[in-house]
Write an enzyme that holds these catalytic residues in place. Structure first.
Site, PDB file in Angstrom:
ATOM      1  N   LYS A  63       0.831  -1.227   0.000  1.00 59.99           N
ATOM      2  CA  LYS A  63       0.000   0.000   0.000  1.00 59.99           C
ATOM      3  C   LYS A  63       0.856   1.263   0.000  1.00 59.99           C
ATOM      4  CE  LYS A  63      -3.941  -2.070   2.410  1.00 59.99           C
ATOM      5  NZ  LYS A  63      -3.408  -3.271   3.070  1.00 59.99           N
ATOM      6  N   LEU A  64       1.608   1.445  -1.059  1.00 58.70           N
ATOM      7  CA  LEU A  64       2.531   2.586  -1.134  1.00 58.70           C
ATOM      8  C   LEU A  64       1.767   3.908  -1.141  1.00 58.70           C
ATOM      9  CD1 LEU A  64       4.927   1.310  -3.945  1.00 58.70           C
ATOM     10  CD2 LEU A  64       5.177   1.040  -1.464  1.00 58.70           C
ATOM     11  N   ILE A  67       5.192  10.698  -2.274  1.00 56.47           N
ATOM     12  CA  ILE A  67       5.230  11.604  -3.422  1.00 56.47           C
ATOM     13  C   ILE A  67       5.531  10.771  -4.677  1.00 56.47           C
ATOM     14  CG2 ILE A  67       5.878  13.624  -2.062  1.00 56.47           C
ATOM     15  CD1 ILE A  67       8.765  13.230  -3.036  1.00 56.47           C
ATOM     16  N   THR A  70       9.070   9.121  -5.282  1.00 56.12           N
ATOM     17  CA  THR A  70       9.415   8.069  -4.308  1.00 56.12           C
ATOM     18  C   THR A  70       8.601   6.805  -4.583  1.00 56.12           C
ATOM     19  OG1 THR A  70       9.848   9.814  -2.725  1.00 56.12           O
ATOM     20  CG2 THR A  70       9.624   7.600  -1.828  1.00 56.12           C
TER      21      THR A  70
HETATM   22  O1  C5P Z   1      -8.213 -11.459   8.043  1.00 61.92           O
HETATM   23  P1  C5P Z   1      -8.930 -10.692   6.955  1.00 61.92           P
HETATM   24  O2  C5P Z   1      -9.673 -11.588   5.998  1.00 61.92           O
HETATM   25  O3  C5P Z   1      -9.799  -9.589   7.527  1.00 61.92           O
HETATM   26  O4  C5P Z   1      -7.737 -10.017   6.138  1.00 61.92           O
HETATM   27  C1  C5P Z   1      -7.924  -9.031   5.166  1.00 61.92           C
HETATM   28  C2  C5P Z   1      -6.595  -8.651   4.613  1.00 61.92           C
HETATM   29  O5  C5P Z   1      -6.804  -7.702   3.564  1.00 61.92           O
HETATM   30  C3  C5P Z   1      -5.637  -8.005   5.603  1.00 61.92           C
HETATM   31  O6  C5P Z   1      -4.343  -8.468   5.301  1.00 61.92           O
HETATM   32  C4  C5P Z   1      -5.744  -6.517   5.319  1.00 61.92           C
HETATM   33  O7  C5P Z   1      -4.521  -5.836   5.524  1.00 61.92           O
HETATM   34  C5  C5P Z   1      -6.079  -6.505   3.827  1.00 61.92           C
HETATM   35  N1  C5P Z   1      -6.821  -5.329   3.368  1.00 61.92           N
HETATM   36  C6  C5P Z   1      -8.047  -4.971   3.871  1.00 61.92           C
HETATM   37  N2  C5P Z   1      -8.710  -3.870   3.397  1.00 61.92           N
HETATM   38  C7  C5P Z   1      -8.170  -3.143   2.405  1.00 61.92           C
HETATM   39  C8  C5P Z   1      -6.923  -3.499   1.883  1.00 61.92           C
HETATM   40  C9  C5P Z   1      -6.284  -4.620   2.371  1.00 61.92           C
HETATM   41  O8  C5P Z   1      -8.557  -5.663   4.752  1.00 61.92           O
HETATM   42  N3  C5P Z   1      -8.840  -2.118   1.890  1.00 61.92           N
END
Ligand code: C5P
Length: 237
Positions: A63-64, A67, A70
């Site tokens: 999840k970068l 700017i 970078t």
């Molecule tokens: O355990 P669970 O099914 O809730 O995991 C969801 C995963 O998806 C986690 O690793 C979380 O960081 C990721 N995630 C999220 N919502 C987002 C982006 C990523 O839950 N919008």
């Protein structure tokens, strides 16, 4: 057909690796595994290579958010890892998304880039406090920018997948999935906890909303028989 990504968010490298080994031993490795910040910081690139050696496709969920220059430098380094999916934040804005879009268009061997719209842990009230907008409005705004900049898809809740795809030719990748008994034709003694997620759906709902990639973590790795659950999930995707 939707694809499954398992979030490897367990407490140790060993826990995550044991789950993957068990899945691979059961020929359930033709799926994506999601390595997040915790695991990447702790277990590094070696772990990614070990997962690749087991046959898994790699989703590196960093999840970068920075700017444009970078972010582009990071994308360039990440592409050397030969992984399959990476994530950036839509909130980084048009300039950042467009340099990344231009970068991926200029290469034929690059990971799919998904831009996070609204984290699935946000409810409408919390989201409004930060973005001064409703989730649905903001998700469509992010999707428009992502599409115009040449990003491959959006990370969103399955609840928003359809409204994005009705307007833009984008893939959707949806966390916040909680399998329920009516997803399956047998009793699987499912994990029944939303945890910190707000906008959750069942698997069938996510499929009805045309989600391309479903991300599931805790319901799989906390299940008494993760291989059986993964097998059953793959049967319905
Ligand atoms: O355990 P669970 O099914 O809730 O995991 C969801 C995963 O998806 C986690 O690793 C979380 O960081 C990721 N995630 C999220 N919502 C987002 C982006 C990523 O839950 N919008």
């Amino acid at each position: 057909m939707a694809k499954l990504c398992i979030a490897l968010d367990m407490a140790s490298k060993n826990d995550n690796f044991s789950l993957c080994k068990e899945l691979a031993n059961n020929n359930l490795n033709n799926i994506y595994v999601k390595v997040g910040l915790r695991s990447f910081i702790r277990d590094g690139i070696n772990f990614i290579n070990e997962l690749k050696n087991l046959g898994f496709k790699i989703f590196l969920d960093l999840k970068l958010y920075d700017i444009p220059n970078t972010m582009l430098d990071s994308i360039n380094e990440i592409s050397k890892l030969k992984i399959d999916i990476i994530t950036i934040h839509s909130s980084a804005g048009r300039n950042a998304l467009s340099v990344i879009g231009d970068y991926i268009k200029s290469r034929d061997d690059y990971p799919l880039v998904f831009a996070v719209s609204a984290l699935t842990s946000f409810n409408n009230e919390d989201f409004h406090e930060v973005y001064n907008d409703s989730i649905n409005n903001a998700v469509l705004k992010f999707a428009k920018i992502g599409y115009e900049c040449g990003i491959d898809g959006m990370v969103c809740s399955a609840l928003e997948s359809r409204i994005i795809k009705d307007r833009y030719n984008l893939l959707t990748l949806t966390p916040g999935i909680r399998p329920i008994s009516s997803d399956f034709d047998c009793n699987l003694d499912l994990y029944n906890n939303k945890d910190d997620q707000s906008r959750v759906t069942s698997i069938k709902m996510a499929l009805n909303y045309d989600s391309d990639f479903i991300v599931i973590g805790r319901p799989i790795y906390n299940h008494s028989n993760p291989s059986l659950l993964v097998k059953k999930i793959l049967e319905i995707l």
